[in-house]
Design a protein around this motif. Structure first.
Motif, PDB file in Angstrom:
ATOM      1  N   MET B 182       2.317  20.325  75.340  1.00 21.09           N
ATOM      2  CA  MET B 182       2.068  19.719  76.509  1.00 21.09           C
ATOM      3  C   MET B 182       0.608  18.495  76.988  1.00 21.09           C
ATOM      4  SD  MET B 182       1.726  20.761  81.018  1.00 21.09           S
ATOM      5  CE  MET B 182      -0.180  20.334  80.428  1.00 21.09           C
ATOM      6  N   GLN B 183      -0.091  19.158  75.650  1.00 23.37           N
ATOM      7  CA  GLN B 183      -1.364  18.389  76.600  1.00 23.37           C
ATOM      8  C   GLN B 183      -1.668  17.798  74.339  1.00 23.37           C
ATOM      9  OE1 GLN B 183      -4.152  20.978  78.663  1.00 23.37           O
ATOM     10  NE2 GLN B 183      -4.040  19.516  79.732  1.00 23.37           N
ATOM     11  N   ASN B 184      -0.941  17.524  73.406  1.00 21.59           N
ATOM     12  CA  ASN B 184      -1.230  17.715  72.672  1.00 21.59           C
ATOM     13  C   ASN B 184      -0.820  15.947  72.742  1.00 21.59           C
ATOM     14  OD1 ASN B 184      -0.503  15.545  69.802  1.00 21.59           O
ATOM     15  ND2 ASN B 184       0.660  17.705  69.205  1.00 21.59           N
ATOM     16  N   PHE B 185      -1.911  15.007  72.986  1.00 21.36           N
ATOM     17  CA  PHE B 185      -1.699  13.229  73.851  1.00 21.36           C
ATOM     18  C   PHE B 185      -1.492  12.825  72.760  1.00 21.36           C
ATOM     19  CE2 PHE B 185      -5.146  15.934  75.779  1.00 21.36           C
ATOM     20  CZ  PHE B 185      -4.884  16.281  77.404  1.00 21.36           C
ATOM     21  N   SER B 186      -1.303  12.953  71.762  1.00 19.75           N
ATOM     22  CA  SER B 186      -1.238  11.532  70.926  1.00 19.75           C
ATOM     23  C   SER B 186       0.066  11.811  70.526  1.00 19.75           C
ATOM     24  CB  SER B 186      -1.562  12.218  68.847  1.00 19.75           C
ATOM     25  OG  SER B 186      -3.059  12.346  68.540  1.00 19.75           O
ATOM     26  N   LEU B 187       0.415  12.602  70.996  1.00 23.46           N
ATOM     27  CA  LEU B 187       2.483  13.257  70.947  1.00 23.46           C
ATOM     28  C   LEU B 187       2.929  12.290  72.040  1.00 23.46           C
ATOM     29  CD1 LEU B 187       4.910  14.108  69.847  1.00 23.46           C
ATOM     30  CD2 LEU B 187       4.861  15.782  70.768  1.00 23.46           C
ATOM     31  N   LEU B 188       1.878  12.687  73.699  1.00 19.13           N
ATOM     32  CA  LEU B 188       2.471  12.317  74.702  1.00 19.13           C
ATOM     33  C   LEU B 188       2.652  10.393  74.483  1.00 19.13           C
ATOM     34  CD1 LEU B 188       0.520  14.376  77.259  1.00 19.13           C
ATOM     35  CD2 LEU B 188       2.854  14.305  76.435  1.00 19.13           C
ATOM     36  N   LYS B 189       1.603  10.095  73.887  1.00 17.56           N
ATOM     37  CA  LYS B 189       0.953   8.929  74.053  1.00 17.56           C
ATOM     38  C   LYS B 189       2.581   8.173  72.375  1.00 17.56           C
ATOM     39  CE  LYS B 189      -3.681   8.320  74.060  1.00 17.56           C
ATOM     40  NZ  LYS B 189      -5.427   8.675  73.395  1.00 17.56           N
ATOM     41  N   GLY B 203       3.076  23.858  80.458  1.00 18.87           N
ATOM     42  CA  GLY B 203       2.605  24.467  79.673  1.00 18.87           C
ATOM     43  C   GLY B 203       2.144  26.288  80.415  1.00 18.87           C
ATOM     44  N   LEU B 204       2.161  26.944  79.361  1.00 21.11           N
ATOM     45  CA  LEU B 204       1.475  28.212  79.852  1.00 21.11           C
ATOM     46  C   LEU B 204       0.901  28.590  81.082  1.00 21.11           C
ATOM     47  CD1 LEU B 204       2.769  30.533  76.630  1.00 21.11           C
ATOM     48  CD2 LEU B 204       3.702  30.368  78.526  1.00 21.11           C
ATOM     49  N   ALA B 205      -0.612  27.653  80.388  1.00 19.57           N
ATOM     50  CA  ALA B 205      -1.683  27.509  81.193  1.00 19.57           C
ATOM     51  C   ALA B 205      -2.033  26.783  81.981  1.00 19.57           C
ATOM     52  CB  ALA B 205      -3.018  28.178  80.528  1.00 19.57           C
ATOM     53  N   ALA B 206      -0.836  25.495  82.378  1.00 20.23           N
ATOM     54  CA  ALA B 206      -1.256  24.371  82.887  1.00 20.23           C
ATOM     55  C   ALA B 206      -0.584  24.858  84.377  1.00 20.23           C
ATOM     56  CB  ALA B 206      -0.051  23.405  82.445  1.00 20.23           C
ATOM     57  N   VAL B 208      -0.296  22.640  87.780  1.00 23.10           N
ATOM     58  CA  VAL B 208       0.669  21.675  88.485  1.00 23.10           C
ATOM     59  C   VAL B 208      -0.061  20.379  89.136  1.00 23.10           C
ATOM     60  CG1 VAL B 208       1.259  20.236  90.859  1.00 23.10           C
ATOM     61  CG2 VAL B 208       1.614  22.847  90.188  1.00 23.10           C
ATOM     62  N   ASP B 209      -1.349  19.746  88.422  1.00 25.36           N
ATOM     63  CA  ASP B 209      -1.996  18.979  88.135  1.00 25.36           C
ATOM     64  C   ASP B 209      -2.002  18.131  86.923  1.00 25.36           C
ATOM     65  OD1 ASP B 209      -2.394  17.936  90.872  1.00 25.36           O
ATOM     66  OD2 ASP B 209      -4.490  18.751  91.188  1.00 25.36           O
ATOM     67  N   ASP B 210      -2.545  19.517  85.845  1.00 24.82           N
ATOM     68  CA  ASP B 210      -2.434  19.285  84.447  1.00 24.82           C
ATOM     69  C   ASP B 210      -0.397  19.100  84.021  1.00 24.82           C
ATOM     70  OD1 ASP B 210      -4.781  20.445  83.851  1.00 24.82           O
ATOM     71  OD2 ASP B 210      -4.325  22.145  83.216  1.00 24.82           O
ATOM     72  N   LEU B 211      -0.402  19.510  84.228  1.00 24.38           N
ATOM     73  CA  LEU B 211       1.212  18.727  84.371  1.00 24.38           C
ATOM     74  C   LEU B 211       1.404  17.121  84.322  1.00 24.38           C
ATOM     75  CD1 LEU B 211       4.188  19.451  83.229  1.00 24.38           C
ATOM     76  CD2 LEU B 211       4.960  20.382  85.097  1.00 24.38           C
ATOM     77  N   ILE B 233       5.257  30.849  83.823  1.00 29.64           N
ATOM     78  CA  ILE B 233       3.743  30.589  83.624  1.00 29.64           C
ATOM     79  C   ILE B 233       3.106  31.480  82.935  1.00 29.64           C
ATOM     80  CG2 ILE B 233       3.010  28.920  84.341  1.00 29.64           C
ATOM     81  CD1 ILE B 233       1.749  30.949  86.871  1.00 29.64           C
ATOM     82  N   ARG B 234       2.084  31.672  82.419  1.00 34.69           N
ATOM     83  CA  ARG B 234       1.215  32.995  81.614  1.00 34.69           C
ATOM     84  C   ARG B 234       0.427  34.217  82.256  1.00 34.69           C
ATOM     85  NH1 ARG B 234       0.439  33.705  75.028  1.00 34.69           N
ATOM     86  NH2 ARG B 234       2.175  34.378  74.932  1.00 34.69           N
TER      87      ARG B 234
END
Lengths: 333, 333, 333, 333
Positions: B182-189, B203-206, B208-211, B233-234
């Motif tokens: 979810m925070q693999n920014f290269s993949l998101l781009k 993500g398991l520890a994300a 709402v704002d992170d998402l 979530i975890r």
């Protein structure tokens, strides 16, 4: 060990068996033809007993009395105006705190109009800060009882302290044990010695097993009239909501225990505008009921105003809850 | 700053305004008569512009493009066989992994029978251990596409790696980004530079704002066809369930963003016998759809068998989900 | 299965054994006289092999190569100016981001003065928002290398993307994998194929087993030069600190794995005035080193200024850390 | 509002001011020349008062009496054999439960040998299951007192119930309030009305603010002799350890409050072989003391055997703790 006698076993035989076990073990419990002898791994049965034993297990969980191994059938709690744990969904509604006799009377009218059969309201309030409003005490209990009676409703209210158990029992139909007191074992033992039904709220960091073991303190002291309330757990996700609503716990608990499981979307979200969708979700899981906080002027509420529904919003919530219930009740556990 | 021009503003004026801003700011975005100029706190408007500005705000969240301030209307994603985010509820079903051409074909038949319009299946699998099955790769993609086509379904499948984006795009209708990426920014781009819709899992520890900020990486690169999936979530509560299903996040996200919000009860519980009640709960929140894992022989599944529904259970789950949806859809956000 | 041959076993015998296993199993690994044949539960040994086998186990964890069962001795990583995992404590210091050639040069001087032998600084930055500073890229790598060389230090810097692995390898002595990419398996495989040491940071929701399995992706691809960094996990306790510093993980990891374990009190607290006491605590656990962020003007830092130590504070922290280390190093695992 | 009078202000003036405020506000507290008038936002001072007021603030936290705004100097608790919160580090040691008079006597000998000045042992035990050992009760208290007296030690023991407060007070020097009762407000009020020092343990899901507000219940009832114990919080990370040891909380609490902060590495880890490194870490943070569980035969302990140190291990732990303390005490807050 749990011993399951055959269904038509002579009750005198079971009674004799239990009596014999009690001479050496303080924790022997019976429901119909199921007997639990806590902590025993091996028992010498008489030949007559062996003949009528259907099954035994030493694999019971630590919450023996609450487990479906000991009691496969759902616990159903019957009150004057409500049945909890049966086929129907139960709504408990009212303000967070009893604020005055007039106010609780007005709120009872609203609660009843939406279909609630149980009136909630706190007379003793567990507040994070010692300087916050601590509740009206006995005057609050009296006002609460009067309002419930006026609308043919049952009462649920919190008891925080074992020294208050007798007093609160004079006014309430259900003791509520709050999340912060879920492992106040002295209090659990005290309500376990009464015959008043208990609504036990899950603690913020309590696992499912912790909750069931806390309920076992009540049951082991003689009171099996228990219902469990999921009201949110504490996690990292606490910015837009006060707690994380662990609805997974509803079907998990229904597998493990025969006690009715209810939900509290007010505390589990902490935000009034999330209560209605989460109440719908809770009904849809198959829970046996819900508890919700209402207030005509949330901005002036003595406690927890942010999560209280105004009357019109509450009535709309009820409308939606009953609509979902009409579909879902066929699949209730 | 978000600038809201009046609805009937001349589009040339807005285009000119955007072009002027772009000379000094790389991040200028427009949807209809709303314009976001990222990071600007003060802008010199021309007199002509000032005349047709309805409102401006510098209070936008960091996920500007995803916010309802920038786009008040729901994002609706149209595929050949499905519409996500509209009035209807969408079901995505299929096995965790594509295991063979025959198997995915058989699973597609089952998925379709329950009412799913989107076929899921992993060809590249993010596995905790390097020694676990890592997916069939392109052969899996081909089999998945063929099975979906055979039953007039759309495809969703995970892309784990920016170097695979072009390859996966040849076979899928929706890119799935898994929780661990979810925070693999290269993949998101990279997926943000395509025009393929993206299903972004929390993500398991994300938070709402992170998402929402992760989604913003996709949107800021040009792709606004985004849907969000809550999948657990975890938390400390991980004994009877794999994760904690944060259903509160559904109405919270619906307030904050215009992207469709879906649920994944398979990963959120990790136990097949909890999937049906939690799917009902998820529909009842008002989510736009769900993703569910199915398998005809869960005990032999290449991955995540414990949470897979057998065909008959899946069909019963769908039956219940559609029944709840029929009641709830009127209140969907 | 892990096979432990007797210490003085003929290496040709072990080589032959491994070669034979590799004909049917792609995952056969050897360190000295220990051999791991991944996933095998039963192996036909030759009589000659049986004679020199000291012990076998099929109880290995999924992170076989990282386990002390496979390699009982600590991994020690030797760089030009530093040894990580040996008797001495290692300090990595520098700014969060490389901000300019002059700035990183000035920070290197400070870092060295405190006793750091490794210079840290990010040229590619994983930022929550796409609109935040994303790093200087290759220019930053060049500046970082130059500054480290000027002060006879080694370099650690983050690689976020498998397509950058070759580029970053030209400038760094240690690849850092950030917490958000801890389960970016494509990236882990890519650095596993190099011979550059890797500092793997624990993800915010990663269990100890997740971290060790992530490391196993690197090791299984051929690179055993791994160190692990505890940098805080995400819990409900996030008001006064950014994360919860899980120092329990240091001795837990030291029991399970031979890789050096380091701590990052900057990220684990998120607040500069908590860094010094928590650095002392971290050294006292017996960790092999620490990473810390410094900045001469934290209020102007391009990223994470709140947790950066000013030079004087950093020097005082180092003074305290070396004092604790002098006492504790005798008990280091 | 907190009013800070000038240091040399006539005490009669302050007394008069307090008396006047008490006519309208039940919560007026004074320490030296600092006065807190809880909840007041504006006060009419006399001209004479205004002349000697150094500063006022209405920005105090809800835990006014515990805050450093109200009392900047550390609280130091003096017992017959121990001083808690001063320059020296304090060790409390003993078995989880008092098991017999002989056993607690033997354990006291060991505890003292390591340098402990306070003997711990539970006579009333908060157990998860009602069927577990619930403690020896008053006989346990007597044995504990006798053992402590034999070795010139002070006693700390848990009180679980407000009805036991008077009884326990006859035997103990410090009341311990356990984690599960941290928000048992009736109990907090009851110990607040005594003059016995209180060791308040942080609840499993308690934030730092929750802990300080719980302490405020004690202080507001008249008892300011409070110490706080960090003993682990509940997080997802619960496989290799029972809890997550939140050592960040030590310096955080030391900033916010004047109460001594201690650590409990036994409960925070739940595993005996992690206690020593985490005890070292706790001392290194700058905590004022630690509590640790010991047992000569942990496998036979009535409760919590897994985390108990055998005597030799305890003595080695003490050796290491005193060595770290010798270095760190100069930096203690």
């Amino acid at each position: 060990m749990i011993i399951q006698f055959k269904p038509n076993t002579d009750s005198a035989l079971i009674d004799n068996f239990c009596a014999r076990q009690r001479t050496t073990n303080p924790n022997v419990y019976q429901i119909k033809h199921h007997v639990a002898v806590i902590g025993e791994k091996a028992i010498d049965f008489t030949p007559a007993e062996e003949e009528v034993i259907a099954a035994t297990t030493t694999d019971e969980p630590s919450y023996v009395l609450g487990s479906r191994l000991f009691q496969p059938e759902n616990t159903v709690i019957e009150l004057a105006h409500s049945t909890i744990g049966g086929a129907d969904f139960t709504v408990m509604a009212g303000p967070c705190s009893v604020e005055s006799a007039d106010h609780i009377m007005a709120m009872a009218k609203v609660a009843k109009e939406g279909g609630a059969t149980i009136l909630r309201g706190g007379a003793y309030k567990p507040r994070t800060s010692p300087y916050s409003f601590q509740g009206m005490g006995e005057a609050g209990l009296k006002a609460l009882r009067k309002a419930a009676d006026a609308y043919q409703m049952d009462v649920v209210t919190e008891v925080m302290d074992e020294t208050h158990v007798d007093l609160v029992a004079q006014y309430t139909d259900i003791f509520q044990i709050g999340a912060r007191n879920m492992q106040n074992f002295s209090l659990l033992k005290a309500v376990g010695k009464t015959n008043v039904p208990v609504a036990l709220k899950r603690g913020l960091a309590a696992t499912v097993d912790d909750l069931l073991n806390a309920a076992e303190y009540i049951a082991a002291n003689g009171n099996q009239q228990i219902m469990l309330l999921e009201r949110g757990i504490r996690t990292f996700d606490n910015h837009y909501t006060r707690n994380t609503f662990d609805l997974n716990a509803v079907p998990v608990l229904q597998k493990l225990t025969h006690y009715p499981v209810l939900i509290d979307p007010s505390h589990a979200t902490g935000e009034w505008d999330l209560v209605t969708p989460m109440a719908r979700a809770g009904v849809a899981t198959g829970a046996s009921g819900l508890q919700v906080e209402i207030h005509d002027h949330p901005e002036k509420a003595f406690s927890d105003g942010a999560q209280a529904l105004k009357p019109a919003t509450y009535l709309e919530m009820c409308h939606q809850v009953w609509a979902v219930d009409a579909v879902v009740k066929q699949w209730r556990h």
